[in-house]
Design an enzyme around this catalytic site. Structure first.
Site, short mmCIF file in Angstrom:
data_model
loop_
_atom_site.label_atom_id
_atom_site.label_comp_id
_atom_site.label_asym_id
_atom_site.label_seq_id
_atom_site.Cartn_x
_atom_site.Cartn_y
_atom_site.Cartn_z
N GLU A 3 26.61 91.73 34.85
CA GLU A 3 25.95 91.02 35.76
C GLU A 3 24.81 91.53 36.54
OE1 GLU A 3 29.20 90.70 35.71
OE2 GLU A 3 29.49 88.63 35.25
N LYS B 290 42.26 86.84 19.15
CA LYS B 290 42.39 85.94 20.33
C LYS B 290 42.89 84.87 19.84
CE LYS B 290 39.62 84.89 24.30
NZ LYS B 290 38.69 85.62 25.12
N ARG C 208 28.56 90.45 42.44
CA ARG C 208 28.62 91.93 42.04
C ARG C 208 27.26 92.33 42.00
NH1 ARG C 208 32.52 93.25 37.21
NH2 ARG C 208 34.03 93.00 38.81
C1 LIG Z 1 32.50 89.89 36.44
C2 LIG Z 1 33.12 88.77 35.50
N1 LIG Z 1 32.11 88.02 34.77
C3 LIG Z 1 32.66 87.01 33.96
C4 LIG Z 1 33.98 86.69 34.02
C5 LIG Z 1 34.35 85.50 33.32
N2 LIG Z 1 35.38 85.81 32.08
C6 LIG Z 1 36.58 85.98 32.22
S1 LIG Z 1 37.47 86.37 30.96
C7 LIG Z 1 36.23 86.60 30.06
C8 LIG Z 1 36.20 87.28 28.86
C9 LIG Z 1 36.93 88.43 28.75
O1 LIG Z 1 37.02 89.26 27.55
P1 LIG Z 1 37.78 90.38 27.44
O2 LIG Z 1 37.83 91.24 28.45
O3 LIG Z 1 37.51 90.83 25.97
O4 LIG Z 1 39.08 89.72 27.32
P2 LIG Z 1 39.79 88.46 26.10
O5 LIG Z 1 39.65 87.17 26.99
O6 LIG Z 1 38.93 88.78 25.07
O7 LIG Z 1 41.31 88.94 26.08
C10 LIG Z 1 34.82 86.47 30.85
C11 LIG Z 1 33.71 86.49 30.49
C12 LIG Z 1 34.68 87.49 34.86
N3 LIG Z 1 36.05 87.07 34.85
N4 LIG Z 1 34.29 88.38 35.50
#
Ligand SMILES: Cc1ncc(C[n+]2csc(CCOP(=O)(O)OP(=O)(O)O)c2C)c(N)n1
Length: 633
Positions: free
Chosen positions: A368, A281, A396
């Site tokens: 969630e 990241k 959700r």
């Molecule tokens: C249902 C939901 N909960 C929380 C979020 C907030 N959120 C956006 S990106 C993210 C982290 C995503 O992690 P990952 O899928 O590993 O992708 P990365 O950013 O590490 O590439 C979060 C918690 C979201 N977009 N959707």
């Protein structure tokens, strides 16, 4: 910039050799950093996915091949390679490019999201449709390790594994969600990333077998069983293999040739396949590489050459901060109070709570639904769970709130951060629907604190209740600087408050931060000779009918205001209450309109939608004017 301005689409990449593609990668990173430094946005995820994006767009033929990005926050590189370089400066700006994918923006955006964990289900749908229609394109879903643990993604894997449909899942594994990823699946992925043990063992076994001159059937069978046992223990990706997906990887997601090779291999697999791509990241930009945990969004305008945040005017504490401090204070008093978050520890302030009470804070990852039912279990066992989830993401968990919490009358507290307009993240992230999806749930209490003073009191009120769930909603960012109560007293249950008692020309009913607009509107109306009463209803459920009904009757006209969908929210509750009381009064319900609202500055959108003081003032005048014209013979 040598390459990006010239690229008309991903097909142009086919003509470029490895060196040129390395230059393209550097240009993508430079453009992302420069733009996010100005406009804000998801920095780390997109920087980490640059080579993966190039790999996808050189191996597959978008848009005939379908590439779906889970959530869509990591796809800035994809935007830059699909004809949006020139417009990229407008990222997340009003009227500009979305921070997520938008089908209306490009034919290469095959799937729109914002909430995580949806890509696998959608991709399987597209793959099944392709098969039924006799088509042959590839369908590729790119999903992060954080999103992979969402309930939906796991449900989809279950279906994908049994389907035998040709589908490519690319697991973009950077070991992080927004902060470090949590749970057993991430732990398993970590073992895969460092899974050299099996490779060595496999080579050793092969070496031994090759050197045994004549193996009888029994011996071969035994060797096979030993190998299978060994596989169960340490074969990379065995879990995915057992689920029915061919596992390829792990590969270094910053080695473009390796990424391309694994994607090409994946194309040859006749059924579902998972490519495990390991990325970092924030890759390729010093400041984010040093602090990957802060790289998700870099926290405001910054100097791209150093990563230093630009100085900001000292402001008021955010609502999130006030909530977190109030929760900590409540937990100091009551050892039963516990805090829950779903992968948003920093965003909701549960990180501060966790620092103070590490054993009483639970981050369940992006799950969630699980968070809510986990809270039900905690509540049934005598604890006082406070579930802090953004308004938009709690959508959700509707059935978990209704069926698992409310139906059993459990005193779970829901702290809904980012309620109302959220600004730059746009349509998928607006907190516009929580009152509507919670209001009709039997037994649910709904509080809308109007300012910082009331937020800790809302928490105290919710915690004081023991016979059912209570939710309170508060906005993103800073308030207006209202004083914080030293000892937050619970609000009187179900009681509103008169804020302005100037006259009875109209009753102006508001909730939340729009109370301030209502008070300002009352002042401008008074100056024009229109004298109104302003009430902060405070509770959307139960409504303070003892206060509202007599005032409505006396005023003869009602305007309601909320930073929430006008359908199904506070104004609807007032309409229902007036109708039930047999009061046929003219009512104007002011709220967010019946459409999705794109990114933009909150104040500006409120003004455009007539939800600022001037808009409320105008609505009162219009209502009175139409009443006057009706009264004329
Ligand atoms: C249902 C939901 N909960 C929380 C979020 C907030 N959120 C956006 S990106 C993210 C982290 C995503 O992690 P990952 O899928 O590993 O992708 P990365 O950013 O590490 O590439 C979060 C918690 C979201 N977009 N959707």
């Amino acid at each position: 910039m040598k390459w990006l301005p010239e690229l008309t689409g991903p097909a142009d990449l086919q003509a470029l050799g490895p060196e040129a593609l390395r230059e393209v990668a550097a240009e993508i990173r430079e453009t992302i950093v420069a733009t996010v430094a100005r406009n804000g946005g998801h920095l780390g995820a997109s920087l980490g996915a640059v080579e993966l994006t190039l790999g996808l767009h050189t191996v597959f033929h978008s848009p005939s091949d379908r590439i779906l990005w889970d959530t869509g926050h990591q796809a800035y590189g994809h935007k830059l390679l699909t004809g949006r370089y020139a417009a990229f400066g407008t990222l997340r700006q009003p009227g500009g490019l979305s921070g997520f994918l938008k089908r209306r923006e490009s034919p290469h955006d095959q799937w729109e999201a914002g909430h995580a964990g949806t890509s696998l289900s959608a991709a399987l749908g597209m793959a099944r449709a392709r098969d039924l229609r006799g088509e042959s394109h590839d369908v590729v879903a790119v999903i992060g390790d954080g999103a992979l643990i969402a309930g939906m993604a796991l449900e989809a894997l279950n279906d994908i594994g049994q389907s035998r449909t040709r589908l490519i899942v690319v697991l973009n594994d950077n070991a992080m969600s927004i902060s470090n990823n949590v749970g057993a699946v991430p732990r398993y992925l970590a073992r895969l990333r460092t899974g050299s043990t099996y490779l060595r063992l496999r080579e050793d076994v092969r070496w031994i077998i090759e050197r045994v001159p004549l193996i009888g059937k029994t011996m071969a069978h035994t060797v096979q069983r030993v190998k299978d046992g060994l596989k169960q223990m340490v074969l990379p990706g065995m879990l995915f293999e057992e689920l029915g997906l061919t596992y390829l990887g792990p590969v270094d997601g910053h080695n473009l040739a390796a990424v391309q090779a694994v994607l090409r291999q994946a194309r040859q697999v006749p059924g579902p396949v998972l490519c495990h791509v390991v990325t970092v990241k924030g890759k390729g930009y010093g400041p984010t590489e040093e602090k990957p945990e802060a790289s998700h969004s870099w926290g405001g305008p910054f100097d791209p050459s150093t990563g230093q945040l630009l100085p900001r005017k000292p402001g008021h504490p955010t609502y999130t901060r006030i909530f977190a401090d109030a929760l900590i204070a409540a937990a100091e008093r009551d050892p039963c109070v516990v805090g829950l978050t779903a992968a948003m520890a920093g965003g909701t302030g549960i990180d501060r709570f966790a620092e103070r009470f590490p054993d009483r804070a639970f981050d369940v990852g992006m799950a969630e639904q699980h968070a809510v039912t986990l809270a039900a279990g905690l509540a049934l066992s005598g604890l006082r769970p406070v579930v802090a989830i953004y308004s938009t993401f709690l959508q959700r968990a509707y059935d978990q709130i209704l069926h698992d919490v409310a139906h059993q009358g459990l005193p779970v507290v829901f702290a809904l951060d980012r309620a109302g307009l959220v600004g730059d993240d746009g349509a998928t992230h607006q907190g516009a629907f929580d009152l509507a999806y919670l209001r009709h749930i039997p037994g649910m209490g709904l509080i809308v604190p109007r300012d910082e003073t009331e937020l800790p009191r809302a928490l105290a009120t919710a915690l004081a209740r023991t016979d059912g769930p209570t939710a309170f909603r508060y906005p993103r960012g800073e308030g207006g600087g209202a004083p914080l109560p030293e000892h937050p007293e619970p609000l009187p249950w179900g009681r509103g408050e008169v804020l302005v008692r100037d006259g009875q020309d109209c009753l102006l009913l508001a909730v939340g931060p729009l109370c301030r607009e209502a008070v300002a509107a009352a002042a401008s109306l008074a100056a024009a000779g229109v004298h109104v009463t302003v009430v902060d209803a405070r509770f959307v459920k139960p409504l303070d009918l003892e206060l509202i009904l007599p005032l409505a009757r006396a005023c003869g006209a009602v305007v309601t205001a909320e930073e929430h969908s006008a359908q199904g929210g506070f104004g609807s509750a007032v309409l229902e209450a007036l109708a039930a009381a047999g009061l046929a009064l003219p009512v104007r319900v002011l709220g967010l309109p019946d459409r999705f609202i794109d990114q933009g500055k909150r104040e500006r959108i409120l003004a455009e939608l007539g939800l600022d003081a001037a808009g409320l003032d105008a609505a009162v005048r219009q209502l009175r004017a139409s009443l006057a014209s009706l009264a004329r013979p």
